[in-house]
Design a protein around this motif. Structure first.
Motif, short mmCIF file in Angstrom:
data_model
loop_
_atom_site.label_atom_id
_atom_site.label_comp_id
_atom_site.label_asym_id
_atom_site.label_seq_id
_atom_site.Cartn_x
_atom_site.Cartn_y
_atom_site.Cartn_z
N ASN A 146 0.44 -1.79 -0.12
CA ASN A 146 0.39 -0.17 0.12
C ASN A 146 0.76 1.35 0.50
O ASN A 146 0.31 2.07 -0.44
CB ASN A 146 -1.03 0.06 1.48
CG ASN A 146 -1.73 -0.46 0.92
OD1 ASN A 146 -3.06 -0.17 0.12
ND2 ASN A 146 -2.21 -2.06 1.46
N TYR A 147 1.76 0.91 1.00
CA TYR A 147 2.76 2.36 0.98
C TYR A 147 3.42 2.57 -0.38
O TYR A 147 3.35 3.69 -0.93
CB TYR A 147 3.85 2.56 1.85
CG TYR A 147 4.81 3.35 2.00
CD1 TYR A 147 4.92 4.24 2.00
CD2 TYR A 147 6.26 3.09 2.33
CE1 TYR A 147 5.43 5.04 1.59
CE2 TYR A 147 7.48 3.69 2.04
CZ TYR A 147 7.23 5.16 2.56
OH TYR A 147 8.17 6.21 2.68
N LEU A 148 3.77 1.36 -0.80
CA LEU A 148 4.66 1.56 -2.64
C LEU A 148 3.41 2.32 -4.00
O LEU A 148 3.94 2.96 -4.54
CB LEU A 148 5.16 0.44 -2.90
CG LEU A 148 6.93 0.40 -2.17
CD1 LEU A 148 7.14 -1.15 -2.31
CD2 LEU A 148 7.45 1.44 -2.09
N ILE A 149 1.76 1.60 -3.06
CA ILE A 149 0.94 2.09 -4.29
C ILE A 149 1.13 3.93 -4.37
O ILE A 149 1.06 4.56 -5.48
CB ILE A 149 -0.35 1.71 -3.94
CG1 ILE A 149 0.24 -0.02 -4.47
CG2 ILE A 149 -1.35 2.75 -4.75
CD1 ILE A 149 -1.60 -0.84 -4.33
N GLY A 150 1.66 4.17 -3.09
CA GLY A 150 1.23 5.53 -2.43
C GLY A 150 2.39 6.73 -3.64
O GLY A 150 2.31 7.23 -4.30
N ALA A 163 -2.02 10.69 -1.92
CA ALA A 163 -2.52 11.56 -0.81
C ALA A 163 -3.94 10.23 -0.22
O ALA A 163 -3.48 10.08 1.15
CB ALA A 163 -3.01 12.51 -0.95
N VAL A 164 -4.60 9.86 -0.60
CA VAL A 164 -5.55 8.63 -0.39
C VAL A 164 -4.69 6.98 -0.39
O VAL A 164 -5.35 7.17 1.67
CB VAL A 164 -6.65 8.17 -1.81
CG1 VAL A 164 -7.48 7.63 -1.19
CG2 VAL A 164 -7.39 10.16 -1.48
N GLN A 165 -3.84 7.47 -0.30
CA GLN A 165 -2.66 6.37 -0.33
C GLN A 165 -2.84 6.09 1.03
O GLN A 165 -1.80 5.68 2.24
CB GLN A 165 -2.16 5.27 -1.37
CG GLN A 165 -1.68 4.35 -1.31
CD GLN A 165 -3.05 2.99 -1.68
OE1 GLN A 165 -3.76 3.25 -2.26
NE2 GLN A 165 -2.87 2.21 -0.94
N TYR A 166 -1.68 6.67 0.77
CA TYR A 166 -1.19 7.45 2.82
C TYR A 166 -1.94 7.54 3.33
O TYR A 166 -1.35 7.58 4.48
CB TYR A 166 -0.31 8.42 2.74
CG TYR A 166 0.95 8.42 0.90
CD1 TYR A 166 2.07 7.86 1.27
CD2 TYR A 166 1.06 9.53 0.98
CE1 TYR A 166 2.63 7.43 0.03
CE2 TYR A 166 1.97 9.80 -0.78
CZ TYR A 166 2.89 8.01 -0.72
OH TYR A 166 4.43 8.11 -1.26
#
Length: 227
Positions: A146-150, A163-166
């Protein structure tokens, strides 16, 4: 030949009884002939005995051969069964190998996605990390994916998605060791969205809550650059 000898002896008796007198030469001849007939008869009897022995031996050989053939048939049946087992086992191994090739390990999916991210292929990276999350929602690398998707969205300058991902990470993992990094990344993602006030708030929280973190120094520099 045995019957002929008997008839001959009977004939000889009849001849003598009839009163005819035979000479010594005739008698010797008859004796010789009887002896020859006896020898011939003995030879025939011996041959017959040998023949019986051979027949018995042949019969035994036939019985032995039949037994051997039965045993051979049993061995062939067992061999056929083993061949069936081998065939099934071989097919099972081949299927297992095919299944193993068809299965993509979670580590492989994650590493391929990370490689795409490092190479700047952000769409492929996002697709790869999402594939990992879909296939292995309880995996060990869910948080990092999830972090790397951000980061991939940030690489594409899609700041809202980043921003949504973080934000999702901050909400889902409030006690994560990576919280300083998530706050920093979130603040930097919302700055281009004209949310300076909120960004300053998150940047200030980093040195306050995590003064010894490497992100604390970065957050201080970011604060100094905001006008």
């Amino acid at each position: 030949m045995k019957k002929s000898a008997i008839f001959f002896i009977l004939g000889l008796g009849s001849f003598m009884l009839s009163g005819c007198v035979a000479s010594d030469k005739d008698i010797d001849g008859l004796r010789t002939e009887i002896a020859q007939l006896t020898t011939t008869l003995n030879t025939m009897q011996q041959n017959q005995a040998d023949l019986s022995t051979r027949i018995d031996s042949l019969s035994n050989d036939i019985n032995t051969t039949n037994e051997n053939m039965t045993e051979t048939g049993n061995m062939i049946s067992k061999l056929s069964a083993k061949l069936d087992d081998l065939s099934v086992a071989t097919a099972a191994v081949a299927q297992a190998q095919a299944d193993a090739k068809a299965v993509i390990l979670p580590t492989t999916i994650f590493e391929n996605a990370r490689k795409s991210l490092d190479e700047g292929n952000y769409d492929a990276a996002i697709e790869g990390f999402n594939l990992y999350l879909t296939k292995y929602p309880d995996g060990e690398l869910v948080e990092e994916s999830n972090y790397l998707i951000g980061d991939a969205y940030a690489g594409k300058k899609q700041w809202k998605d980043a921003a949504v991902q973080y934000a999702k990470l901050l909400q889902t993992y409030p006690k994560s060791k990576n919280t300083p990094a998530y706050r920093l990344k979130y603040a930097k993602a919302i700055l281009p969205l004209n949310k300076k006030s909120e960004a300053k708030k998150y940047l200030q929280s980093i040195p306050q809550d995590f003064p010894k973190s490497s992100e604390a120094k970065i957050a201080a520099r970011e604060l100094a650059s905001i006008k």
